[in-house]
Motif scaffolding. Structure first.
Motif, short mmCIF file in Angstrom:
data_model
loop_
_atom_site.label_atom_id
_atom_site.label_comp_id
_atom_site.label_asym_id
_atom_site.label_seq_id
_atom_site.Cartn_x
_atom_site.Cartn_y
_atom_site.Cartn_z
N LYS A 17 68.65 26.13 -77.42
CA LYS A 17 69.13 25.30 -76.42
C LYS A 17 70.86 25.17 -76.80
O LYS A 17 71.51 25.13 -75.64
N ASP A 21 76.54 26.98 -77.43
CA ASP A 21 77.25 26.10 -76.64
C ASP A 21 78.42 25.62 -77.50
O ASP A 21 78.56 25.43 -78.55
N THR A 24 81.90 19.25 -75.95
CA THR A 24 82.94 18.95 -74.95
C THR A 24 83.19 17.44 -75.34
O THR A 24 84.63 17.08 -75.34
N GLU A 48 82.37 25.41 -81.37
CA GLU A 48 81.14 26.36 -80.98
C GLU A 48 79.96 25.56 -81.83
O GLU A 48 80.30 25.40 -83.06
N ASP A 82 68.94 17.98 -70.24
CA ASP A 82 69.20 19.29 -69.48
C ASP A 82 70.34 18.99 -68.75
O ASP A 82 71.45 19.74 -68.49
N LEU A 102 77.74 18.91 -74.04
CA LEU A 102 78.06 20.32 -74.18
C LEU A 102 78.64 20.95 -72.92
O LEU A 102 78.38 20.30 -71.89
N ALA A 103 79.15 21.96 -73.11
CA ALA A 103 79.99 22.82 -72.24
C ALA A 103 79.06 22.97 -71.07
O ALA A 103 79.38 23.07 -69.79
N SER A 104 77.82 23.41 -71.34
CA SER A 104 76.92 23.83 -70.32
C SER A 104 76.15 22.64 -69.39
O SER A 104 75.72 23.05 -68.18
N GLY A 105 76.64 21.59 -69.64
CA GLY A 105 76.35 20.32 -68.68
C GLY A 105 75.10 19.89 -69.54
O GLY A 105 74.81 18.52 -69.23
N ALA A 106 74.50 20.13 -70.58
CA ALA A 106 73.46 19.81 -71.27
C ALA A 106 73.89 18.75 -72.49
O ALA A 106 75.10 18.79 -72.39
#
Ligand SMILES: [Zn+2]
Length: 281
Positions: A17, A21, A24, A48, A82, A102-106
């Protein structure tokens, strides 16, 4: 307290997961959780995540040149999002210790239930800078039989104490040491030096390996309950031993207790309960 099988399950959950990623932002909810100041947590922004690992009972989030070492103490754990909440964090209120965006929004939280705040986070260049990691003994799953034999032979402690001593062998805590000794039919008070080490090591690998298999694949929120369901003696005082039918007994200390089966482990004898002895005097 999360032990080796639970932290391994957490690693397996997090790795796919978060690897690749980028962090942020980090929010601190409990100042005392942070055990290091240099480099500052802000240094993680933009980095990262390159890997996730376990060392003993600690979780390690890996970056290029930096490692975030999370130690859970008794009541700490990871809460996965998530979609991580982006609102401001209230300091010192509630279980949130540290939130990683995290950059993914998670994202994920290191949270700790209860009023005692003993979980910790260290941001270091190398995990060996964390004293508890550097001073830890060999991993309970990977220790060699001859080394384990040597450690037990040289000990003057009870076997239960040795199994839980992270400086001797790392990864096992109160719950799985009870389970291991029950499966091995050894009294928790037996002198470690008299125990058949290779036989006990087989049981350690069996009990921890089975727990790992059960817990791996579960989300972090389900791991604690699944662990409890899988325990045969730990936390089951007064219940019936699934092996011999005896009533499971306990020894209480000030801040914890151990459970064992008199039928399987102590030839039917009750071990002295120090707290009760004191009350009865
Ligand atoms: Zn039994």
């Amino acid at each position: 307290m999360p032990e080796l099988p639970e932290v391994d399950a957490l690693v397996e959950f997090l790795r796919p997961k978060v690897s690749g990623d980028f962090v942020t932002r980090t929010d601190v909810g409990e100042l005392s959780i942070l055990k290091t100041v240099d480099p500052p947590l802000e240094a993680l922004a933009g980095l990262e995540i390159t890997g996730v690992a376990r060392s003993g009972k600690a979780l390690i989030i890996e970056f290029e040149g930096l490692e975030l070492v999370c130690r859970f103490a008794r009541a700490g754990w990871i809460v996965w999002h998530d979609l991580v909440p982006t609102g401001p964090v209230k300091m010192g209120k509630g279980p949130l210790g540290l939130r990683v965006h995290l950059a993914s929004g998670a994202g994920f939280d290191l949270s700790e239930a209860g009023t005692k705040k003993n979980a910790s986070v260290s941001l270091v260049h190398d995990r060996a800078e964390v004293a508890a990691v550097a001073g830890a003994g060999p991993d309970a799953l990977w220790i060699e039989a001859n080394e384990f034999s040597r450690l037990l032979a040289g000990s003057r402690s009870r076997i239960k104490t040795v199994l839980e001593d992270q400086e001797i062998i790392t990864g096992i805590g109160n719950a799985y040491s009870d389970e291991i000794l029950h499966t091995a039919k050894i009294s928790p008070f037996a002198p470690a030096s008299g125990v058949d080490a290779p036989e006990l090591l087989d049981v350690i690998r069996g009990v921890l390996g089975a727990a790992r298999e059960t817990l791996t694949g579960l989300p972090p929120s389900k791991v604690k309950a699944a662990k409890k369901r899988g325990l045969r003696v730990h936390g089951r005082t007064g219940q019936t031993c699934p092996v011999c039918g005896s009533t499971i007994a306990e020894v209480s200390y000030t801040d914890k207790s151990l459970q064992y089966c008199p039928g399987c482990q102590t030839d039917g004898k009750k071990l002295s309960d120090r707290r009760m002895d004191r009350l009865l005097k």
